[in-house]
Design an enzyme around this catalytic site. Structure first.
Site, PDB file in Angstrom:
ATOM      1  N   ASP A 195       8.537  10.131  -5.804  1.00 15.18           N
ATOM      2  CA  ASP A 195       8.786   9.059  -6.260  1.00 15.18           C
ATOM      3  C   ASP A 195       9.853   8.896  -7.288  1.00 15.18           C
ATOM      4  O   ASP A 195      10.333   7.669  -7.615  1.00 15.18           O
ATOM      5  CB  ASP A 195       7.520   8.216  -6.837  1.00 15.18           C
ATOM      6  CG  ASP A 195       6.961   8.823  -8.132  1.00 15.18           C
ATOM      7  OD1 ASP A 195       7.486  10.045  -8.460  1.00 15.18           O
ATOM      8  OD2 ASP A 195       6.145   8.258  -8.639  1.00 15.18           O
ATOM      9  N   SER A 223       2.150  13.408 -10.046  1.00 18.30           N
ATOM     10  CA  SER A 223       3.452  13.294  -9.925  1.00 18.30           C
ATOM     11  C   SER A 223       4.154  14.408 -10.559  1.00 18.30           C
ATOM     12  O   SER A 223       3.905  15.531  -9.708  1.00 18.30           O
ATOM     13  CB  SER A 223       3.891  12.052 -10.636  1.00 18.30           C
ATOM     14  OG  SER A 223       5.481  11.659 -10.581  1.00 18.30           O
TER      15      SER A 223
END
Length: 537
Positions: free
Chosen positions: A302, A155
């Protein structure tokens, strides 16, 4: 520090069982230096062999390096063996598993290793055709009725890291007891070299179903909006452009210096839109092209951060501001009686008041989307302050920066058509419910194990007052400290993804007259609270 025979033997065993030549050689060289008496090499070997990576808030994360305490092929092979055993134990043997990846160092190799282990274990494996956003994997777990999904990603972590994220059959991140079952299976796994592997994974040809679904999300009809967007050197740029264009937003420009995937993240110190300076190029481009909205995705797309024009300049909205804006937008267009919105214990309390005003339900959960996505029936929206937003939980049961970006454009375009802005809506919500200001204090450590004692110390000796207000301790979980008083809240916890302690601050000031004095008072209280919390930590 001298090299113990136990550490030396543990390193030798790992080297012998490592299926990857490069990491085997890497650890051999460090072990040789340690055996030669190099103190730095002994320290490094100790760190690399200090246990194994464990499932935190979002699965495994750690530096890409040789050894049991790093992200490498051997760790991924054994982790995937553990996932396969968990799936068999829970009655999902032979089912479909989706495997995706980002563009970080090692991601392609780790995704291939995971797919080969699952194929050999008898599962039908569908792999993404290349580096793609994490929400695309989450979407396909549900769309293809898979029994699990694996995304190789770290991430927004620093460039040296990578990670391994697991989705359950319901499309949400794993929670207890599943994470514990996987951990147990990993500990019982054979050496990586002995885990069977086999080719045969089936690549997914397109991701058009994901884009098609996102194109249906806008509530309004206005599309006149100039947008600048950065994927932050990650994998979200192309998919975000496709989704925005499919939804009717065609005037979109990418930050050229950050448009292509680059695991080195050369223009940012940390590839996280929350970090100071990370959005500088984005906001500069927004000003240059006279944009209406600026959007920053994190590297696996995300998370979504929104930038707006404010007093002649540009600034990024806080995650809580974006969260309440999109929550309010969604609640204004759905069946309120049956609708549920959710936020976490570290997010602003404003969403609960907005939900009540709409006649909808609100639930507060522990941190992490694995809990938010299980908030209850009728969930239409969830967010956490760290730029995580779920605007379509029926189809993506995780945070999704791309769908959030589309809905943010929908809201901004609708307001623009009416001569209003996102800041106008925030002002209206403040007048109605009080000025809610939030901030965050973080302490970063070299070793993640240093974070827990800081929280434990505060838990055992909490302050009696904060910002001149009496506070009481009300802890929602064993590793969280929450202190609350009249118009003041502080939540302290270890990060689940980085070696940090995070403190989340909120002050609430009623608006009894003009908004500006109330906002100034709230800002003064927040600054005082921040200073006190820094001193405490």
């Amino acid at each position: 520090m001298s090299l113990s025979s136990e550490l030396r033997d543990r390193a030798f065993r790992w080297i012998a069982d490592d299926p990857d030549t490069a990491t085997r050689t890497e650890l051999q060289q460090i072990t040789a230096r340690a055996m030669g008496g190099d103190p730095a090499a002994v320290d490094e070997l100790t760190d690399r062999m200090n246990g194994t990576l464990t499932f935190g808030t979002a699965g495994l994360r750690g530096p890409v390096r040789a050894g049991s305490n790093g992200m490498n092929r051997a760790v991924v092979v054994r982790a995937t063996h553990g996932v396969a055993e968990w799936l068999r134990f829970t009655g999902h043997a032979g089912g479909t598993v989706i495997v995706g990846r980002d563009a970080r160092h090692g991601s392609a190799e780790f995704a291939k290793a995971a797919a080969e282990v699952l194929t050999a274990a008898g599962f039908v494996v569908r792999t993404m055709p290349g580096p793609l956003p994490t929400p695309v994997t989450a979407f396909h777990v549900r769309a293809l009725d898979a029994v699990a999904g694996i995304q190789i990603t770290a991430s927004h972590n620093p460039p040296a890291d990578n990670g391994y994220k697991v989705y359950a059959a319901d499309g949400a991140q794993i929670v207890p007891p599943d994470d514990g079952l996987i951990e147990t299976a990993i500990r019982a796994a054979p050496p990586a070299l002995s885990v069977p592997v086999a080719p045969g994974a089936l690549p997914l040809d397109v991701v058009s179903d994901y884009v098609t679904r996102i194109a249906t999300l806008p509530r309004g009809t206005a599309r006149d909006l100039r947008v600048v967007l950065t994927p932050m050197h990650g994998v979200g740029g192309e998919t975000a452009l496709e989704a925005l264009r499919a939804a009717g937003f065609t005037d979109v420009r990418l930050v050229p210096e950050q448009a292509e995937p680059d695991p080195g993240f050369p223009t940012v110190a940390f590839p996280n839109p929350e970090e100071p300076g990370a959005a500088d190029l984005l906001l500069a481009l927004a000003a240059e092209v006279d944009a209406d909205l600026a959007i920053a995705l994190d590297p696996d797309a995300d998370r979504c951060a929104v930038g707006v024009r404010d007093s002649g300049g540009w600034r990024m909205l806080r995650g809580d501001e974006t969260g309440v804006l999109l929550g309010n937008h969604i609640l204004s267009t759905v069946d309120k009686v049956n609708s549920l919105v959710a936020s976490t214990v570290v997010s602003s309390s404003l969403l609960s008041l907005v939900a009540a005003a709409h006649g909808a339900r609100h639930v507060e959960t522990l941190t992490g989307f694995k809990w938010l996505m299980r908030a209850g029936e009728g969930l239409v929206f969830a967010y956490e302050e760290a730029l995580g937003l779920s605007v379509d939980p029926d189809f993506v049961r995780d945070k999704d920066g791309i769908s959030a970006a589309v809905l943010a454009c929908d809201l901004a375009a609708t307001l623009k058509a009416a001569g209003r802005t996102l800041l106008d809506v925030l002002d209206e919500l403040s007048v109605a419910h009080g000025v809610h200001l939030t901030d965050q204090v973080s302490l970063r450590f070299d070793d993640a194990s240093a974070a827990a004692p800081v929280v434990a110390r505060l838990r055992s000796a909490p302050p009696a007052t904060l910002a001149g207000v009496a506070v009481t301790q009300d802890n929602p979980a064993p590793d969280i400290v929450r202190l609350r008083g009249e118009g003041v809240r502080v939540v302290v916890r270890p990060s689940g993804t980085e070696p940090k302690v995070k403190a989340y601050l909120e002050v609430v000031t009623p608006v009894t007259g003009d908004l500006a004095p109330a906002r100034a008072e709230a800002q003064t209280r927040l600054s005082a609270l921040r200073d006190e919390v820094l001193a405490l930590l």
